[in-house]
Motif scaffolding. Sequence first.
Motif, PDB file in Angstrom:
ATOM      1  N   VAL A 138      17.740  68.385  -2.277  1.00 27.17           N
ATOM      2  CA  VAL A 138      16.924  69.077  -1.288  1.00 27.17           C
ATOM      3  C   VAL A 138      16.148  70.216  -1.953  1.00 27.17           C
ATOM      4  CG1 VAL A 138      18.702  70.708  -0.538  1.00 27.17           C
ATOM      5  CG2 VAL A 138      16.976  69.979   1.058  1.00 27.17           C
ATOM      6  N   VAL A 139      16.691  70.764  -3.046  1.00 25.08           N
ATOM      7  CA  VAL A 139      15.991  71.835  -3.750  1.00 25.08           C
ATOM      8  C   VAL A 139      14.773  71.272  -4.494  1.00 25.08           C
ATOM      9  CG1 VAL A 139      16.212  73.576  -5.555  1.00 25.08           C
ATOM     10  CG2 VAL A 139      18.060  73.234  -3.934  1.00 25.08           C
ATOM     11  N   LEU A 142      12.211  70.701  -1.846  1.00 25.22           N
ATOM     12  CA  LEU A 142      11.579  71.966  -1.460  1.00 25.22           C
ATOM     13  C   LEU A 142      10.505  72.354  -2.466  1.00 25.22           C
ATOM     14  CD1 LEU A 142      11.780  74.711   0.197  1.00 25.22           C
ATOM     15  CD2 LEU A 142      13.458  75.400  -1.492  1.00 25.22           C
ATOM     16  N   TRP A 143      10.869  72.284  -3.741  1.00 26.84           N
ATOM     17  CA  TRP A 143       9.928  72.639  -4.805  1.00 26.84           C
ATOM     18  C   TRP A 143       8.738  71.669  -4.816  1.00 26.84           C
ATOM     19  CZ3 TRP A 143       8.456  70.087  -9.373  1.00 26.84           C
ATOM     20  CH2 TRP A 143       7.750  70.885 -10.282  1.00 26.84           C
ATOM     21  N   ARG A 145       7.539  69.950  -2.375  1.00 25.56           N
ATOM     22  CA  ARG A 145       6.674  70.089  -1.208  1.00 25.56           C
ATOM     23  C   ARG A 145       5.849  71.370  -1.256  1.00 25.56           C
ATOM     24  NH1 ARG A 145       7.262  67.767   4.110  1.00 25.56           N
ATOM     25  NH2 ARG A 145       6.083  68.989   5.607  1.00 25.56           N
ATOM     26  N   MET A 259      10.883  64.524   1.713  1.00 30.21           N
ATOM     27  CA  MET A 259      10.096  65.740   1.857  1.00 30.21           C
ATOM     28  C   MET A 259       8.714  65.646   1.230  1.00 30.21           C
ATOM     29  SD  MET A 259      13.259  68.328   1.267  1.00 30.21           S
ATOM     30  CE  MET A 259      12.564  69.922   1.637  1.00 30.21           C
TER      31      MET A 259
ATOM     32  N   LEU B  53      10.476  75.189 -14.301  1.00 33.93           N
ATOM     33  CA  LEU B  53       9.690  75.657 -13.156  1.00 33.93           C
ATOM     34  C   LEU B  53      10.500  75.617 -11.865  1.00 33.93           C
ATOM     35  CD1 LEU B  53       6.130  74.161 -13.717  1.00 33.93           C
ATOM     36  CD2 LEU B  53       6.843  76.547 -13.796  1.00 33.93           C
ATOM     37  N   VAL B  54      11.302  74.565 -11.702  1.00 33.43           N
ATOM     38  CA  VAL B  54      12.120  74.470 -10.483  1.00 33.43           C
ATOM     39  C   VAL B  54      13.032  75.688 -10.381  1.00 33.43           C
ATOM     40  CG1 VAL B  54      13.956  73.182  -9.343  1.00 33.43           C
ATOM     41  CG2 VAL B  54      12.069  71.952 -10.385  1.00 33.43           C
ATOM     42  N   LEU B  55      13.743  75.978 -11.479  1.00 42.79           N
ATOM     43  CA  LEU B  55      14.660  77.123 -11.444  1.00 42.79           C
ATOM     44  C   LEU B  55      13.893  78.431 -11.271  1.00 42.79           C
ATOM     45  CD1 LEU B  55      17.422  76.360 -14.070  1.00 42.79           C
ATOM     46  CD2 LEU B  55      17.397  76.000 -11.611  1.00 42.79           C
ATOM     47  N   TYR B  57      10.962  79.012  -9.725  1.00 49.16           N
ATOM     48  CA  TYR B  57      10.505  79.227  -8.351  1.00 49.16           C
ATOM     49  C   TYR B  57      11.660  79.526  -7.413  1.00 49.16           C
ATOM     50  CZ  TYR B  57       5.572  78.352  -8.839  1.00 49.16           C
ATOM     51  OH  TYR B  57       4.258  78.473  -9.161  1.00 49.16           O
ATOM     52  N   PRO B 265      22.134  72.873   3.120  1.00 53.26           N
ATOM     53  CA  PRO B 265      21.120  71.880   2.725  1.00 53.26           C
ATOM     54  C   PRO B 265      20.264  71.391   3.899  1.00 53.26           C
ATOM     55  CG  PRO B 265      23.287  71.258   1.914  1.00 53.26           C
ATOM     56  CD  PRO B 265      23.486  72.440   2.774  1.00 53.26           C
ATOM     57  N   ILE B 268      17.833  74.045   4.812  1.00 54.12           N
ATOM     58  CA  ILE B 268      16.756  74.138   3.826  1.00 54.12           C
ATOM     59  C   ILE B 268      15.729  73.042   4.115  1.00 54.12           C
ATOM     60  CG2 ILE B 268      16.153  73.882   1.395  1.00 54.12           C
ATOM     61  CD1 ILE B 268      18.941  74.976   0.741  1.00 54.12           C
ATOM     62  N   TYR B 269      16.237  71.836   4.349  1.00 51.60           N
ATOM     63  CA  TYR B 269      15.343  70.700   4.608  1.00 51.60           C
ATOM     64  C   TYR B 269      14.465  70.966   5.827  1.00 51.60           C
ATOM     65  CZ  TYR B 269      14.206  66.092   6.587  1.00 51.60           C
ATOM     66  OH  TYR B 269      13.573  65.026   7.159  1.00 51.60           O
ATOM     67  N   ALA B 272      12.056  73.905   5.321  1.00 48.68           N
ATOM     68  CA  ALA B 272      10.974  73.634   4.369  1.00 48.68           C
ATOM     69  C   ALA B 272       9.932  72.707   4.976  1.00 48.68           C
ATOM     70  CB  ALA B 272      11.537  73.011   3.098  1.00 48.68           C
ATOM     71  N   THR B 273      10.355  71.800   5.839  1.00 54.52           N
ATOM     72  CA  THR B 273       9.389  70.854   6.399  1.00 54.52           C
ATOM     73  C   THR B 273       8.723  71.407   7.654  1.00 54.52           C
ATOM     74  OG1 THR B 273      11.272  69.762   7.436  1.00 54.52           O
ATOM     75  CG2 THR B 273      10.383  68.732   5.470  1.00 54.52           C
ATOM     76  N   ASN B 280       9.676  78.686   5.754  1.00 52.11           N
ATOM     77  CA  ASN B 280       9.589  78.201   4.378  1.00 52.11           C
ATOM     78  C   ASN B 280      10.204  79.214   3.417  1.00 52.11           C
ATOM     79  OD1 ASN B 280       8.290  75.977   5.287  1.00 52.11           O
ATOM     80  ND2 ASN B 280       6.265  76.555   4.569  1.00 52.11           N
ATOM     81  N   ALA B 283      13.794  79.055   3.503  1.00 49.52           N
ATOM     82  CA  ALA B 283      14.283  77.871   2.792  1.00 49.52           C
ATOM     83  C   ALA B 283      14.468  78.184   1.317  1.00 49.52           C
ATOM     84  CB  ALA B 283      13.314  76.707   2.971  1.00 49.52           C
ATOM     85  N   TRP B 284      13.531  78.933   0.728  1.00 48.17           N
ATOM     86  CA  TRP B 284      13.705  79.335  -0.677  1.00 48.17           C
ATOM     87  C   TRP B 284      14.966  80.162  -0.837  1.00 48.17           C
ATOM     88  CZ3 TRP B 284      11.437  76.958  -4.413  1.00 48.17           C
ATOM     89  CH2 TRP B 284      10.131  76.486  -4.285  1.00 48.17           C
ATOM     90  N   ALA B 287      17.872  77.884  -0.789  1.00 46.33           N
ATOM     91  CA  ALA B 287      17.969  77.131  -2.042  1.00 46.33           C
ATOM     92  C   ALA B 287      18.546  78.016  -3.134  1.00 46.33           C
ATOM     93  CB  ALA B 287      16.593  76.613  -2.449  1.00 46.33           C
ATOM     94  N   LEU B 290      22.262  78.333  -2.608  1.00 46.83           N
ATOM     95  CA  LEU B 290      22.914  77.060  -2.923  1.00 46.83           C
ATOM     96  C   LEU B 290      23.003  76.851  -4.435  1.00 46.83           C
ATOM     97  CD1 LEU B 290      24.057  74.647  -1.408  1.00 46.83           C
ATOM     98  CD2 LEU B 290      21.821  73.574  -1.513  1.00 46.83           C
ATOM     99  N   VAL B 291      21.873  77.062  -5.133  1.00 43.56           N
ATOM    100  CA  VAL B 291      21.878  76.856  -6.583  1.00 43.56           C
ATOM    101  C   VAL B 291      22.800  77.861  -7.255  1.00 43.56           C
ATOM    102  CG1 VAL B 291      20.454  76.962  -8.654  1.00 43.56           C
ATOM    103  CG2 VAL B 291      19.626  75.771  -6.651  1.00 43.56           C
TER     104      VAL B 291
END
Lengths: 332, 309
Positions: A138-139, A142-143, A145, A259, B53-55, B57, B265, B268-269, B272-273, B280, B283-284, B287, B290-291
């Motif tokens: 889901v992370v 999120l990223w 999207r 997503m 980049l994922v981590l 953001y 989770p 977040i879903y 985010a949507t 939104n 949601a970050w 996340a 969670l991480v």
Amino acid sequence: MIASQPEKPSLFKRNSKLDARTTDGIFYWSTFAFAALILILVAWLGVQLYAAASPSVKQFGLGFLTSSVWKTSDDPISPDTYGAWPYIYGTLVSSFLALLLAVPIGLGTAIYLAELAPKWLRTPMSFMVELLAAVPSVVYGLWGRLVLIPAIMPLQTWLSEHASSIPVVGRLFSGSATGQSMMAAGLVLAIMVLPFISAVSREVIKAVPPTQREAAFGLGATHWEAIKGPILRSSRSGIIGAIILGLARALGETMAITMVIGNAPSADFSLLSPAATLSSKLAVEFAEASGGQQSALMYLALVLFGITIVVNAFARLLIWNMSRQVKGAVRL
Amino acid sequence: MNPSLPVQTPSVPRVRPLPPMSSSLMAKRKLSDNVMRGLCLLATLIAIIPLFLVLYYVTIQGIKVMSPAFFTEVQRPAGEPGGGFKHAIVGTLMMVGLASCLGLPIGILGGIYLSEFGQNRFGFVVRFATDVLNGIPSIIIGVFVYSIAVLPVSQATRSWEEPITFSAWAGGLALGIMMIPTVMRTTEEIVRLVPHALREGALALGDTRWHSTLKIVLGSAKGGVITGVLLAIARIAGETAPLLFTAADSLYMNLNPSKQTASLPVRIYLSATSPDDHWNALAWGGAFVLVAMILILSLLARYATRTRA
């Protein structure tokens, strides 16, 4: 251990032997029961899915797999029609795109981390790769999207304006750029399976006995020749196993795709238009469905179940095969 | 010894001597070596960029919304600023707890069976079944639990306000099922590493099999088993798909496991949507939490293995 013996005088009683036999029996059978529970669970899962899908299986048969109409009719007389093809197509194509990107990059990363990287870099990099395999989907969704899709919008617009006129390849880029698309799904999925493929391949490459490498160096091979020859050849089936396990993950992946893919049945071959996969269809529609539609969704789940079981079994077979080979190599 | 047997001389394979290597061939080999090594390095860099980049953001955008309110308030309706993910964090902890009550005993005892008594055909079949269960997409586990734990209950209760009775029980069940294969296989592998002498020593001192297995064998494999458990918890804490139709979602704080419950989770879903910018941003934040949870669990798992050695 020995000091604690006198605290358990029951062990030294006359009839302790019988006690021990009963308690050991209870212990054995309870562990057995928990192990057997797994078998029951897996069998129950298959049977339950089939039972829930059976109205729809009876109604549509195997034609369900190739039909592409998904319509719940409001008219009570005309029956609903459901077909899985657009979702099967979406699942297969998004996974294929992901592997197309992730396999070369993941393999290169695995070789680098197992063979080429300086020693001090290996442990932190490997830990990071493993951590990224643990980041929840889901992370990534999120990223994908909120960051990736806005970032690739210009590229998509450019492709739809310029590349769509190329004769054959152009079909892949026809239509207008929509952001949420097959392309975005393939990219996010590639990023997600990449750590998995490179982590498993790295393990496989590391399992090659060092004598193979040393023999190659002894014959005057360059580093790349040693990798290409003995190392990759003896880890080949393990790497293929890793790729197929990655494929199985990609096929079943749900949240990240839901997503970013746009969740519309794919109508054309364009990578720029939205699509849907088996799992994204389930994620979006299942909670509100009932009756015939729910049964059709169960049929979709059954199809997905079948595909992943076949792919997984194939990968396990390859990996077992490979572990036998490696044992043989060690014995030499 | 048979004297007529010829003396074995080491057989030298007849190899055509290689022509002296021309410098151009050597240069070519050097070049391809450098090119391919460069490509591997390039692949690693390409792989690192999106992952980094994922981590990046998640951290940057997540820290922005970190505040006491994030942990002490429930989410407000879309469009209203403020609010937090308290209900989702509590829901996730509750369901992970329920899942552990189910998954840990089955996983650990099943793993003991596989390593201590499982060297037979039945053990092989069980191992295969855990691999199958591990490979089943999580959304299918969700569909399965829906059809065994949500649908029958809603048909039995027929409540007007809640036509479908989603519950944290069902969510915990789904996560517990997902936990079993990981715990079972790691337990098996770790317990098998315990030297046989230890088992035999305990039995020779007159200990019973069950006592020695639980105390001596499991005791000395403790670190590894804890690692497996932590990794399994880290894995299920982030699962969304099995919760969508089991625990579903909620905007309210809920401690009753028979009611539908939010989880990190799923929140977040859905946040985010949604088209709402503030959701939104939340949601970050979710996340990030969670991480961070998963990172801490993975580090703990590493630590547990290290102290074992």
